[in-house]
Design a protein around this motif. Sequence first.
Motif, PDB file in Angstrom:
ATOM      1  N   SER A  10     -15.123  -6.102   2.357  1.00 26.70           N
ATOM      2  CA  SER A  10     -14.440  -4.659   2.330  1.00 26.70           C
ATOM      3  C   SER A  10     -14.690  -4.639   0.988  1.00 26.70           C
ATOM      4  O   SER A  10     -15.255  -3.382   0.996  1.00 26.70           O
ATOM      5  CB  SER A  10     -12.641  -4.956   3.024  1.00 26.70           C
ATOM      6  OG  SER A  10     -12.714  -5.243   2.363  1.00 26.70           O
ATOM      7  N   LEU A  11     -14.148  -4.806   0.096  1.00 29.80           N
ATOM      8  CA  LEU A  11     -14.388  -4.252  -1.126  1.00 29.80           C
ATOM      9  C   LEU A  11     -16.537  -3.963  -2.180  1.00 29.80           C
ATOM     10  O   LEU A  11     -16.600  -3.035  -2.431  1.00 29.80           O
ATOM     11  CB  LEU A  11     -14.596  -5.234  -2.776  1.00 29.80           C
ATOM     12  CG  LEU A  11     -12.578  -5.342  -2.299  1.00 29.80           C
ATOM     13  CD1 LEU A  11     -12.080  -6.731  -3.515  1.00 29.80           C
ATOM     14  CD2 LEU A  11     -11.904  -3.870  -2.235  1.00 29.80           C
TER      15      LEU A  11
ATOM     16  N   ALA B 184     -16.801  -0.880   0.390  1.00 30.26           N
ATOM     17  CA  ALA B 184     -15.789   0.327  -0.325  1.00 30.26           C
ATOM     18  C   ALA B 184     -16.876   0.840  -1.733  1.00 30.26           C
ATOM     19  O   ALA B 184     -16.936   1.966  -1.937  1.00 30.26           O
ATOM     20  CB  ALA B 184     -14.716  -0.511  -0.699  1.00 30.26           C
ATOM     21  N   SER B 185     -16.961  -0.111  -2.116  1.00 28.42           N
ATOM     22  CA  SER B 185     -17.639   0.532  -3.740  1.00 28.42           C
ATOM     23  C   SER B 185     -19.504   0.844  -3.627  1.00 28.42           C
ATOM     24  O   SER B 185     -19.936   1.666  -4.474  1.00 28.42           O
ATOM     25  CB  SER B 185     -17.660  -1.257  -4.273  1.00 28.42           C
ATOM     26  OG  SER B 185     -19.126  -2.201  -4.078  1.00 28.42           O
TER      27      SER B 185
ATOM     28  N   GLY C  34       0.276  -1.098   0.589  1.00 30.37           N
ATOM     29  CA  GLY C  34       0.005  -0.264   0.338  1.00 30.37           C
ATOM     30  C   GLY C  34       0.797   0.934   0.149  1.00 30.37           C
ATOM     31  O   GLY C  34       0.322   2.285   0.680  1.00 30.37           O
TER      32      GLY C  34
ATOM     33  N   THR D  62      -6.987  -3.117  -1.662  1.00 32.80           N
ATOM     34  CA  THR D  62      -7.543  -1.412  -1.258  1.00 32.80           C
ATOM     35  C   THR D  62      -6.366   0.073  -1.293  1.00 32.80           C
ATOM     36  O   THR D  62      -6.801   0.973  -1.688  1.00 32.80           O
ATOM     37  CB  THR D  62      -8.173  -0.402   0.388  1.00 32.80           C
ATOM     38  OG1 THR D  62      -6.703  -1.138   0.564  1.00 32.80           O
ATOM     39  CG2 THR D  62      -8.782  -1.747   0.389  1.00 32.80           C
ATOM     40  N   TRP D  63      -5.551   0.069  -2.277  1.00 31.89           N
ATOM     41  CA  TRP D  63      -4.329   0.226  -2.520  1.00 31.89           C
ATOM     42  C   TRP D  63      -4.193   0.545  -3.854  1.00 31.89           C
ATOM     43  O   TRP D  63      -3.752  -0.950  -4.915  1.00 31.89           O
ATOM     44  CB  TRP D  63      -3.252   0.783  -2.091  1.00 31.89           C
ATOM     45  CG  TRP D  63      -2.262   2.093  -1.619  1.00 31.89           C
ATOM     46  CD1 TRP D  63      -2.478   2.657  -0.997  1.00 31.89           C
ATOM     47  CD2 TRP D  63      -1.068   2.123  -2.457  1.00 31.89           C
ATOM     48  NE1 TRP D  63      -1.884   3.760  -1.853  1.00 31.89           N
ATOM     49  CE2 TRP D  63      -0.615   3.440  -2.516  1.00 31.89           C
ATOM     50  CE3 TRP D  63      -0.557   1.033  -3.608  1.00 31.89           C
ATOM     51  CZ2 TRP D  63       0.644   3.829  -2.990  1.00 31.89           C
ATOM     52  CZ3 TRP D  63       0.574   1.364  -3.841  1.00 31.89           C
ATOM     53  CH2 TRP D  63       1.355   2.960  -3.669  1.00 31.89           C
TER      54      TRP D  63
ATOM     55  N   VAL E 196     -15.095   2.613  -7.842  1.00 32.04           N
ATOM     56  CA  VAL E 196     -14.613   1.646  -7.335  1.00 32.04           C
ATOM     57  C   VAL E 196     -15.796   0.013  -7.235  1.00 32.04           C
ATOM     58  O   VAL E 196     -15.158  -1.653  -7.019  1.00 32.04           O
ATOM     59  CB  VAL E 196     -13.529   1.161  -6.021  1.00 32.04           C
ATOM     60  CG1 VAL E 196     -12.489   2.164  -6.836  1.00 32.04           C
ATOM     61  CG2 VAL E 196     -14.431   1.149  -5.131  1.00 32.04           C
TER      62      VAL E 196
ATOM     63  N   ASN F 167      -6.442   1.935  -4.647  1.00 34.72           N
ATOM     64  CA  ASN F 167      -7.731   2.333  -4.148  1.00 34.72           C
ATOM     65  C   ASN F 167      -8.045   0.894  -4.219  1.00 34.72           C
ATOM     66  O   ASN F 167      -7.736  -0.302  -5.067  1.00 34.72           O
ATOM     67  CB  ASN F 167      -8.267   3.197  -5.450  1.00 34.72           C
ATOM     68  CG  ASN F 167      -8.969   2.906  -6.860  1.00 34.72           C
ATOM     69  OD1 ASN F 167      -8.958   1.413  -7.330  1.00 34.72           O
ATOM     70  ND2 ASN F 167      -8.197   3.648  -8.044  1.00 34.72           N
ATOM     71  N   ALA F 168     -10.213   0.998  -3.907  1.00 31.22           N
ATOM     72  CA  ALA F 168     -10.167  -0.393  -3.518  1.00 31.22           C
ATOM     73  C   ALA F 168     -10.746  -1.240  -4.804  1.00 31.22           C
ATOM     74  O   ALA F 168     -11.283  -2.267  -4.692  1.00 31.22           O
ATOM     75  CB  ALA F 168     -11.451  -0.223  -2.903  1.00 31.22           C
TER      76      ALA F 168
ATOM     77  N   THR G 167     -17.374  -6.664   9.096  1.00 33.15           N
ATOM     78  CA  THR G 167     -16.244  -7.291   7.738  1.00 33.15           C
ATOM     79  C   THR G 167     -15.496  -8.539   7.790  1.00 33.15           C
ATOM     80  O   THR G 167     -14.981  -9.281   7.193  1.00 33.15           O
ATOM     81  CB  THR G 167     -15.601  -5.933   7.518  1.00 33.15           C
ATOM     82  OG1 THR G 167     -16.628  -5.139   7.375  1.00 33.15           O
ATOM     83  CG2 THR G 167     -14.254  -5.298   6.545  1.00 33.15           C
TER      84      THR G 167
ATOM     85  N   ARG H 159      -8.296  -2.244  -7.163  1.00 33.00           N
ATOM     86  CA  ARG H 159      -7.258  -2.665  -7.832  1.00 33.00           C
ATOM     87  C   ARG H 159      -7.043  -4.080  -8.022  1.00 33.00           C
ATOM     88  O   ARG H 159      -6.949  -4.582  -9.384  1.00 33.00           O
ATOM     89  CB  ARG H 159      -5.946  -2.624  -6.286  1.00 33.00           C
ATOM     90  CG  ARG H 159      -4.771  -3.397  -6.354  1.00 33.00           C
ATOM     91  CD  ARG H 159      -3.668  -2.213  -7.224  1.00 33.00           C
ATOM     92  NE  ARG H 159      -2.900  -2.377  -8.178  1.00 33.00           N
ATOM     93  CZ  ARG H 159      -1.082  -2.408  -7.335  1.00 33.00           C
ATOM     94  NH1 ARG H 159      -2.387  -1.380  -5.888  1.00 33.00           N
ATOM     95  NH2 ARG H 159      -0.584  -2.416  -7.839  1.00 33.00           N
TER      96      ARG H 159
END
Length: 658
Positions: free
Chosen positions: A367-368, A371-372, A196, A339-340, A378, A342-343, A565, A345
């Motif tokens: 977790s994705l 994030a989305s 990251g 997540t780097w 993302v 950004n999510a 999560t 990836r």
Amino acid sequence: MSTTNASTYRPDPADLPLLRGTAIDGMPAYEALVNEAQTDRLGFWARLAREHLTWRRPFTRVLDESNAPFFKWFDDGVLNASYNCLDRHLDNGNANKTAIIFEADDGTVTTITYLELHARVCRFANGLRERGIGLGDRVMIYLPMSIEGVVAMQACARIGAPHSVVFGGFSAKSLHERMVDVGAVAVITADEQMRGGKSLPLKSIVDEALAMGGTDDVHTVVVYRRTGGSILWDETRDCWLHEIEEAQPDTCEPEWVGAEHPLFVLYTSGSTGTPKGVQHSTAGYLLWTSVTMNWTFDIQPHDVFWCTADIGWITGHSYICYGPTAVGATQVIFEGVPTWPNAGRFWDMIARHKVSIFYTAPTAIRSLIKASESDGSVHPRRFDLSSLRLLGTVGEPINPSAWQWYAQEVGGGRCPVLDTFWQTETGGHMIAPLPGVTRLVPGSCTLPLPGIDAAIVDETGVELPNGQGGLLVIKQPWPSMLRTIWANPERFRHGYYPPELGGNLYLAGDGAIRDPETGYFTITGRIDDVLNVSGHRMGTMEIESALTANPLVSEAAVVGRPDETSGEAIVAFVVLKGPRPADGDAKQIADQLRAWVGKEIGPIAKPKEIRFGDSMPKTRSGKVVRRLLRSVAKGEAISQDVSTVENPAVLHQFSQHT
Ligand code: WTA
């Protein structure tokens, strides 16, 4: 080897045949295999072992049960794992096929063919031999995700030196503990790792571990230069990986070993304070990684396979280092984090590398999803994921809603989601759907693979009917099972073949239930004191021992609580030697203890919450009432009977958050 810019890279369109394609073609084929395994168990395994492995000297004995539960498989056969994963592809037209597409944290892509990988493994293996490392010597590996990680593991396998890989997120103390237990003679590490966008030390942690003593046998530390960051150097012990490789020829005669020769020891958490070294064999282990690459993942010549696990865990051993190479597949290896920058990836990488089989953990999916939801850019739908044909999950139960999202949003409704249940100890998949064969049910790992005799029993070992939850057991030995716990055979026997169940059933440590109609298995979670945090196994006792080693702490009890999560979150109940901290101080002491656990075990073991009380709630006989603490951790009102608790008032103290 070629290094290209991530944006221009396209996978090598190698149009070459795989070793074999043996996917199970339809339910009747699955049933025929199950039947074959039931009616001629030894013949079934012998056939697979002849078809999937290349033997230097063929075996004549399939299974030796004379010292059960210390089973031996194919034990008079002779082979080499690295030969099976590399050399045999060079003769069957796959030499120039891409073995690994490596994507670094910063997006730089490096590819390596089977021919090049073979040469690197040979050079490195020669270098290790030159330093006196050989048959039976144990080698620690503490490396980031890298081509070098696979080279190091395969080189050890080539010279018959069992490796023991430690996840880069473990502390110096954890590394030291494993190093001493396994009796290592060498360590392979990197200067630093990149995750990251940040560099994190590795070599200095190895130095710290070696300074703790009891590791006099470690005469060599090999360092892969990843970042060029500054490190301390001990001329008598340290050497650069590239210098070792440079000086060597690119062929290396493998060490031909017996089928039962330990390929590796991998530490995992159990119910006690110390991790256990799960010892795997060469032939049985490699056989099942190869078979399951074919059966579960239906691996085909054009596939681009991507397993996102770390090589520090069993998934990275079986479905990065050994399985994909044993079948000559092309795979993606990723250094960074999902997540780097950004999510998006993972989705971006699937699109760029045209990944067709994607294997990850439910925690990553959850977790994705989150994030989305907060950042539409993302969302997987924003990416071209049309190359995908199969999706897999592993490591923890997947909740049906995450399963659905994965199938729909990532798989576009076209890709089966394979929920694969297995463990460090089982070597490869045990209960898993087969693509195109098994009707899928979200949240269920469905049916055992052919040859795997799974059942659900009660606490006395009596088999339970479908619909009734109980303990998951495996009734017959299978080739890729662990052979023992390193230096602790009694822990193996008692832990996995407990006398209470009759001593002849493998106890997985998970609860399970079968659907009354379909017979499908659903795993209901661990039945022992093992937590599953983000798919990582953590022993509650290990964390408790770490906490009580702190001079401030008198007593500690650790439990898991469900987490949206990470699956489970670690909650620690702590009694200090001094008085219970006032509200203002509690947070600061909690942070201090969290950092301490990070040092003692590793950042992955840091409790999410630490709560303080004047004393530990116990029964009159002095047992910590974990059941009640679990309710407290969940924030449930305590409705259970507390009359057996000697000091029920502390439950209220512990109900308070810090
Ligand atoms: C859990 C990882 C539900 C289980 C390969 C097991 C699962 C432990 C699943 C092993 C799954 C793994 N569904 N639970 N598909 N896969 N588990 O040794 O509790 O790191 O005992 O091996 O993870 O974790 P380990």
